[in-house]
Design an enzyme around this catalytic site. Structure first.
Site, short mmCIF file in Angstrom:
data_model
loop_
_atom_site.label_atom_id
_atom_site.label_comp_id
_atom_site.label_asym_id
_atom_site.label_seq_id
_atom_site.Cartn_x
_atom_site.Cartn_y
_atom_site.Cartn_z
N ASP A 12 -113.69 19.43 -27.53
CA ASP A 12 -114.63 18.34 -27.38
C ASP A 12 -115.35 18.17 -28.71
OD1 ASP A 12 -116.31 16.46 -25.89
OD2 ASP A 12 -117.85 17.98 -26.18
N ASP A 14 -118.87 16.06 -29.43
CA ASP A 14 -120.33 16.09 -29.40
C ASP A 14 -120.83 17.25 -28.55
OD1 ASP A 14 -120.89 13.53 -30.84
OD2 ASP A 14 -119.71 12.71 -29.18
#
Length: 215
Positions: A12, A14
């Protein structure tokens, strides 16, 4: 399957690779007064990070306002995403080491692909990744689609999904990957622990320990 066909590590973006939540939330909140609406609190927005932008705005505004709020966000975010956003400590070193060891690295994010690529390059991670996969008009996490598309682009099978939210962990599990939760991002430790990740860690050092050089 030969070991070298299992080379994909998915991240991922952020809250996992980049400490970007303040810039995201500030920009998200900025859209409300521009549209004459009352803004939610910082904490209320933080709880919904990881969902697509329109889904987040629907938590705080009537449906008729959502397209305009999204448009304001997309106008302002590229101007704001380097205000405070920086890679977490050790991320660049961890990615560099894993790449040198022969693993194929990709982002798998809810951001749109074009925005994700611009952001990754802006924070200095572009040269460490083999691919950046955003979520473009297909189901978002916890569906595994973004992971599968990233692995298809890499041309390999996946080993780990690394994330900071329960959505990341569910998506990784749905894609058949081991899951690695970092605690420096969005979701509280207890929520992450409730998803029973294979690893629950404060940073990426354990991931590097678990992945020796490929032959």
């Amino acid at each position: 399957m030969p070991r070298n066909d299992l080379r994909g590590i998915l991240f991922d973006l952020d809250g996992t690779l980049v400490d970007s939540l303040p810039d995201i939330i500030d920009t998200f909140l900025q859209a409300f007064p521009e549209r004459g609406l009352t803004a939610p609190t910082y904490a209320q927005v933080r709880a919904h990070i990881g969902h697509p932008l329109d889904v987040m705005y629907r938590q705080f505004a009537a449906e008729e306002h959502v397209p305009a709020l999204c448009a304001v966000y997309r106008e302002h975010y590229p101007r704001n995403f380097l205000n405070r956003s920086r890679p977490y400590p050790g991320v660049q070193e961890a990615l560099g080491t894993l790449r040198e060891r022969g693993y194929l690295l990709s982002v798998a994010t809810t951001k749109r692909s074009d925005m994700a690529r611009r952001f990754v390059d802006a924070v200095g991670l572009g040269g460490l990744l083999h691919h950046v996969q955003g979520t473009d008009d297909f189901p978002h996490k916890p569906a595994p689609d973004v992971i599968r598309r990233a692995l298809s682009a890499l041309g390999t099978q996946g080993l780990w999904m690394v994330g900071d939210t329960t959505l990341d962990l569910r998506a990784g599990r749905a894609a058949g990957l081991r899951t690695y939760a970092v605690t420096w991002g969005t979701h509280p430790v207890e929520e992450l622990r409730g998803e029973a990740p294979d690893e629950l860690q404060p940073d990426l050092r354990r991931l590097v320990e678990l992945l020796p050089p490929l032959a």
